[in-house]
Design a protein around this motif. Structure first.
Motif, mmCIF file in Angstrom:
data_model
loop_
_atom_site.group_PDB
_atom_site.id
_atom_site.type_symbol
_atom_site.label_atom_id
_atom_site.label_comp_id
_atom_site.label_asym_id
_atom_site.label_seq_id
_atom_site.Cartn_x
_atom_site.Cartn_y
_atom_site.Cartn_z
ATOM 1 N N ARG A 1 0.587 -1.283 -0.145
ATOM 2 C CA ARG A 1 0.000 -0.132 -0.307
ATOM 3 C C ARG A 1 0.555 1.157 -0.184
ATOM 4 N NH1 ARG A 1 -5.762 -0.600 -0.913
ATOM 5 N NH2 ARG A 1 -6.263 -2.557 -0.738
ATOM 6 N N ASN A 2 0.091 2.481 -0.367
ATOM 7 C CA ASN A 2 0.843 3.727 -0.781
ATOM 8 C C ASN A 2 0.480 4.157 0.811
ATOM 9 O OD1 ASN A 2 1.720 6.508 -1.040
ATOM 10 N ND2 ASN A 2 1.844 6.368 -2.955
ATOM 11 N N GLU B 1 -0.594 8.102 0.347
ATOM 12 C CA GLU B 1 -1.833 8.473 -0.208
ATOM 13 C C GLU B 1 -3.147 7.933 0.338
ATOM 14 O OE1 GLU B 1 -1.549 6.897 -4.407
ATOM 15 O OE2 GLU B 1 0.182 8.148 -5.007
ATOM 16 N N ASP C 1 10.599 1.544 0.720
ATOM 17 C CA ASP C 1 11.104 2.482 0.013
ATOM 18 C C ASP C 1 12.551 3.116 0.890
ATOM 19 O OD1 ASP C 1 9.370 1.874 -2.353
ATOM 20 O OD2 ASP C 1 7.213 3.254 -0.819
#
Length: 294
Positions: A134-135, A138, A152
């Motif tokens: 999932r981001n 956002e 990341d």
């Protein structure tokens, strides 16, 4: 801008993020009809269509996407500052939203988090169990839990578990019907239980390693799951051969309900990390969660 517009825009954000008037209304604690009326009134005042509605889905229009990109980071900043103010209170308070896999939840996070929640009743925690990626920015999660190798670079990561590995197992009655595999390639002749990857939608290719040789084997079988707990139950009932986290089946292996194969081919994976955006100031509630899981 009228303050009513700002409040209505927050309701628009909820619909755009949930992509559903029903889910957004439940999140906001209002009725679907009231929410729909508010959004129509906002669109009328702005002279813009913000949402595209069909019988099955709701999605932002181009103008809606632009408004959402403008609002979201500013609302996050305001919420972060309000949460920071809560550190002035005697007891930590606030809400923390975390996305994580079912394995990380059951075996790492929940055993540590449960006693903390009992000690701090003013903290509200939403745990979104999802094996996909999932981001978190956002989708407005405060943090996520994933393997260290999957993170990341712009995230702050805190290790919360040791390294672990997947193991190939099946019930004794399964091996009464099938010969035990000696090498990973033997698995193509077995009834294997597949794992569906949420993000890509594809099936997980079983990863093996021995003496520097790495292999990925795509298996076939009668069953496919996206949950390790469901897979464990099927394995214990002799419905196939699976590749699951070792800690999930440790007790079953000890009691003889399952038998392990290909042990020398099972590599170790980097442990779970809790991660969160580096640019965001942590609330007192999130800081407490981090220290609890660390």
């Amino acid at each position: 801008m009228d303050r009513k517009d700002l409040n209505d825009m927050l309701w628009f954000m909820a619909v755009a993020e949930e992509q559903s008037f029903t889910r957004a209304a439940a999140r906001l604690g209002t009725s679907q009809s009231t929410l729909s009326h508010v959004i129509r009134a906002l669109e009328t005042r702005l002279g813009l269509r913000l949402l595209s509605r069909t019988t099955r889905s709701v999605a932002p229009t181009e103008a809606g996407e632009r408004l959402l990109r403008t609002l979201a980071p500013r609302i996050d900043e305001i919420e972060s500052e309000v949460d920071a103010l809560m550190t002035l209170r005697d007891r930590p308070t606030g809400q923390v939203r975390i996305t994580l896999s079912d394995h990380a939840f059951h075996w790492i996070v929940w055993p540590k988090l449960r006693p903390m929640l009992q000690a701090y009743p003013d903290i509200r925690v939403e745990l979104f169990l999802d094996n996909g990626f999932r981001n978190i920015v956002e989708e407005r999660f405060d943090a996520g839990v994933r393997l260290g190798e999957s993170l990341d670079q712009d995230m702050i990561a805190v290790r919360i578990s040791p390294d672990w590995r997947l193991v190939a197992v099946a019930a004794p009655e399964y091996f009464e019907r099938h010969p035990k595999p000696q090498v990973p390639h033997d698995l193509v002749n077995h009834d294997c239980i597949n794992h569906r990857q949420t993000t890509s939608g594809g099936l997980y290719a079983w990863e093996f390693e021995k003496d520097g040789q790495e292999l990925r084997v795509r298996v076939n079988g009668q069953l496919t799951f996206n949950s390790t707990s469901a897979m464990r139950d099927a394995l214990c009932h002799g419905l196939g051969l699976g590749y699951v986290p070792e800690d999930v089946v440790a007790e079953d292996l000890h009691r003889g309900r399952l038998v392990q194969v290909l042990d020398d081919w099972s590599p170790r994976f980097t442990g779970y990390h809790l991660y969160y955006p580096s640019r965001r100031q942590n609330s007192a509630a999130l800081s407490l969660v981090i220290n609890t899981l660390r």
